[in-house]
Design an enzyme around this catalytic site. Structure first.
Site, PDB file in Angstrom:
ATOM      1  N   LYS A   1       0.990  -1.441   0.059  1.00  0.00           N
ATOM      2  CA  LYS A   1      -0.136   0.024  -0.151  1.00  0.00           C
ATOM      3  C   LYS A   1       0.739   1.210  -0.085  1.00  0.00           C
ATOM      4  O   LYS A   1       0.502   2.305  -0.560  1.00  0.00           O
ATOM      5  CB  LYS A   1      -1.057  -0.005   1.189  1.00  0.00           C
ATOM      6  CG  LYS A   1      -1.940  -0.862   1.000  1.00  0.00           C
ATOM      7  CD  LYS A   1      -3.240  -0.844   2.233  1.00  0.00           C
ATOM      8  CE  LYS A   1      -4.347  -1.824   1.502  1.00  0.00           C
ATOM      9  NZ  LYS A   1      -5.417  -1.718   2.746  1.00  0.00           N
TER      10      LYS A   1
ATOM     11  N   LYS B   1      -4.590 -10.052  -6.690  1.00  0.00           N
ATOM     12  CA  LYS B   1      -6.055 -10.235  -5.912  1.00  0.00           C
ATOM     13  C   LYS B   1      -7.016  -9.475  -6.466  1.00  0.00           C
ATOM     14  O   LYS B   1      -6.706  -8.047  -6.856  1.00  0.00           O
ATOM     15  CB  LYS B   1      -5.448  -9.692  -4.466  1.00  0.00           C
ATOM     16  CG  LYS B   1      -6.454 -10.127  -3.285  1.00  0.00           C
ATOM     17  CD  LYS B   1      -5.890  -9.820  -2.047  1.00  0.00           C
ATOM     18  CE  LYS B   1      -5.963  -8.536  -1.817  1.00  0.00           C
ATOM     19  NZ  LYS B   1      -5.644  -7.731  -0.361  1.00  0.00           N
TER      20      LYS B   1
ATOM     21  N   LYS C   1     -10.837  -3.693  -4.015  1.00  0.00           N
ATOM     22  CA  LYS C   1     -11.472  -2.675  -4.329  1.00  0.00           C
ATOM     23  C   LYS C   1     -10.765  -1.385  -4.633  1.00  0.00           C
ATOM     24  O   LYS C   1     -11.337  -0.377  -5.527  1.00  0.00           O
ATOM     25  CB  LYS C   1     -12.038  -2.165  -2.675  1.00  0.00           C
ATOM     26  CG  LYS C   1     -13.169  -2.789  -2.206  1.00  0.00           C
ATOM     27  CD  LYS C   1     -13.384  -2.662  -0.673  1.00  0.00           C
ATOM     28  CE  LYS C   1     -13.343  -3.824   0.133  1.00  0.00           C
ATOM     29  NZ  LYS C   1     -13.302  -3.287   1.536  1.00  0.00           N
TER      30      LYS C   1
HETATM   31  P1  TYM Z   1     -10.672  -5.963   3.722  1.00  0.00           P
HETATM   32  O1  TYM Z   1     -11.528  -4.937   3.873  1.00  0.00           O
HETATM   33  O2  TYM Z   1      -9.698  -5.630   2.560  1.00  0.00           O
HETATM   34  O3  TYM Z   1     -11.573  -7.287   3.248  1.00  0.00           O
HETATM   35  C1  TYM Z   1     -12.440  -7.826   4.088  1.00  0.00           C
HETATM   36  C2  TYM Z   1     -12.377  -9.490   4.319  1.00  0.00           C
HETATM   37  O4  TYM Z   1     -12.359  -9.914   2.664  1.00  0.00           O
HETATM   38  C3  TYM Z   1     -11.388 -10.825   2.341  1.00  0.00           C
HETATM   39  N1  TYM Z   1     -10.802 -10.639   1.012  1.00  0.00           N
HETATM   40  C4  TYM Z   1     -10.634 -11.531   0.252  1.00  0.00           C
HETATM   41  N2  TYM Z   1     -10.904 -12.931   0.520  1.00  0.00           N
HETATM   42  C5  TYM Z   1     -10.869 -13.580  -0.773  1.00  0.00           C
HETATM   43  N3  TYM Z   1     -10.223 -13.027  -1.946  1.00  0.00           N
HETATM   44  C6  TYM Z   1     -10.036 -11.773  -2.005  1.00  0.00           C
HETATM   45  N4  TYM Z   1      -9.801 -11.299  -3.407  1.00  0.00           N
HETATM   46  C7  TYM Z   1     -10.315 -10.850  -0.916  1.00  0.00           C
HETATM   47  N5  TYM Z   1     -10.161  -9.485  -0.472  1.00  0.00           N
HETATM   48  C8  TYM Z   1     -10.617  -9.134   0.433  1.00  0.00           C
HETATM   49  C9  TYM Z   1     -10.400 -10.298   3.516  1.00  0.00           C
HETATM   50  O5  TYM Z   1      -9.382 -11.346   3.927  1.00  0.00           O
HETATM   51  C10 TYM Z   1     -10.943  -9.856   4.813  1.00  0.00           C
HETATM   52  O6  TYM Z   1     -11.292 -11.168   5.485  1.00  0.00           O
HETATM   53  N6  TYM Z   1      -7.746  -5.594   7.645  1.00  0.00           N
HETATM   54  C11 TYM Z   1      -8.929  -6.211   7.239  1.00  0.00           C
HETATM   55  C12 TYM Z   1     -10.140  -5.594   8.030  1.00  0.00           C
HETATM   56  C13 TYM Z   1      -9.929  -5.723   9.503  1.00  0.00           C
HETATM   57  C14 TYM Z   1      -9.982  -7.092  10.197  1.00  0.00           C
HETATM   58  C15 TYM Z   1      -9.936  -6.613  11.698  1.00  0.00           C
HETATM   59  C16 TYM Z   1     -10.262  -8.254   9.804  1.00  0.00           C
HETATM   60  C17 TYM Z   1      -9.827  -4.852  10.232  1.00  0.00           C
HETATM   61  N7  TYM Z   1      -9.692  -5.392  11.606  1.00  0.00           N
HETATM   62  C18 TYM Z   1     -10.107  -7.477  12.557  1.00  0.00           C
HETATM   63  C19 TYM Z   1     -10.239  -9.301  10.960  1.00  0.00           C
HETATM   64  C20 TYM Z   1     -10.156  -8.871  12.336  1.00  0.00           C
HETATM   65  C21 TYM Z   1      -8.990  -5.714   5.760  1.00  0.00           C
HETATM   66  O7  TYM Z   1      -8.547  -4.798   5.165  1.00  0.00           O
HETATM   67  O8  TYM Z   1     -10.036  -6.670   5.055  1.00  0.00           O
END
Ligand code: TYM
Length: 332
Positions: free
Chosen positions: A111, A194, A197
């Site tokens: 990032k 991957k 968004k």
């Molecule tokens: P985020 O917002 O990027 O994504 C949310 C969830 O979706 C999953 N994910 C995917 N799974 C499969 N293929 C993909 N291409 C893909 N893109 C996203 C992510 O693994 C996630 O489970 N840091 C985290 C948010 C967060 C969080 C937490 C998660 C903040 N605090 C505490 C668990 C526990 C994030 O940016 O997810």
């Protein structure tokens, strides 16, 4: 007691990766765990967000989660910034986790890119806030996609170091739950990247808000290779786009990659893509319709989230009080 915590950033609409890698699993786990689901707006602002868009996306993500089947009555759905305990514990973890640990985080490297010196301090400390999210509730299990694995290892290291430094057995070591055939959904334009968004091309992803015609078009245009679909799963290692589309089919139909390979072996991509699009529309259209229904009443969404935040605070505040005592803060 087994408690789940998981989160999603309101940096845009949810996409198929978020759904198959995370949200769909959350819905299923609700039967067996006490669940806390969080829309992590404080994580979102580690990269610039237009304020009006952040508000809109927060409500959209809430609507998508409710529409997908998150039960906000039996479990908890809330917005991170509405419970200040996350920020309080994140600061304590800033003083527990080591700079060297954070320097190794691949997500920060991706990032921040080449402009590391210009990245926000929040982006660097992001994993500590994530550890705080989980451990403010002493959550034991964290269902996520594959890309969050390294952050969860850091949360475990931080919990362990806190317990060791203060000579307590206070935090559990949270376990990642990485489930299903699509724990890493790749871009429809590039099978090595991957689905995300933040990808500039909307054709790289299927959004939870896409209508049937858009889903069909995006899958029809999805990148493939010139060969027919493989006869064995072993061939997929050299064919990332085929692996990705078959993985999506497997997840959407609740089967395995091996079953998907067997079913479409030797077929041309065109026939497979048509079946895949029909399946994706059948799964996503009802969620899409339900999401629109929720979004028609933003005040109702806000009320659900406020109720969730107050129940979240009721769980975290006694835990934070104990942590403050362990650390040596005088209680107010
Ligand atoms: P985020 O917002 O990027 O994504 C949310 C969830 O979706 C999953 N994910 C995917 N799974 C499969 N293929 C993909 N291409 C893909 N893109 C996203 C992510 O693994 C996630 O489970 N840091 C985290 C948010 C967060 C969080 C937490 C998660 C903040 N605090 C505490 C668990 C526990 C994030 O940016 O997810």
């Amino acid at each position: 007691m087994n408690r789940i915590f998981s989160g999603v950033q309101p940096t845009g609409n949810l996409h198929l990766g978020n759904y198959l890698g995370a949200v769909r699993n959350w819905v299923r786990l609700q039967n067996d765990y006490e669940c806390i689901f969080c829309i992590v707006d404080m994580h979102a602002i580690t990269l610039w967000q237009e304020p009006a868009e952040l508000k809109a996306h927060t409500r959209e993500v809430a609507a998508a989660m409710l529409a997908a089947g998150v039960d906000a009555k039996k479990h908890i759905l809330f917005v991170q910034s509405q419970n200040h305990d996350h920020a309080q514990l994140a600061w304590i973890f800033n003083c527990v986790a080591r700079i060297g640990w954070l320097n190794r985080m691949t997500q920060f490297k991706d990032k921040a890119g080449k402009h590391r010196e210009n990245a926000s301090v929040g982006l660097f400390a992001y994993p500590n806030l994530m550890s705080a999210d989980i451990l403010a509730y002493k959550a034991t299990h964290v269902p996520v996609g594959e890309d969050q694995k390294q952050h969860l290892e850091l949360a475990r290291d931080t919990a362990q170091k806190f317990n060791g430094d203060y000579g307590v057995e206070f935090f559990p070591l949270p376990e990642p739950l990485i489930l299903g055939a699509a724990s890493r959904v790749m871009s429809l334009r590039d099978g090595q990247k991957k689905m995300s968004k933040s990808d500039e091309s909307d054709y790289s992803r299927i959004n939870m808000t896409d209508d049937a015609a858009t889903i069909e078009l995006k899958l029809r245009k999805a990148k493939t290779d010139p060969l027919p679909l493989p006869e064995t799963a072993a061939e997929l290692a050299q064919r990332p786009e085929a692996a990705n589309l078959l993985g999506i089919w497997a997840a959407l139909s609740d089967s395995t990659l091996e079953a998907a390979v067997a079913r479409f072996a030797g077929q041309p991509f065109s026939a497979f893509k048509k079946e895949l699009a029909d399946l994706a529309v059948a799964v996503l259209a009802p969620i899409n319709a339900e999401m629109k229904r929720y979004l028609a009443d933003p005040a109702e969404i806000d009320a659900i989230l406020r109720d969730g935040a107050s129940r979240a605070r009721a769980i975290s505040s006694p835990i934070i009080a104990q942590i403050e005592d362990i650390v040596g803060f005088l209680r107010a």
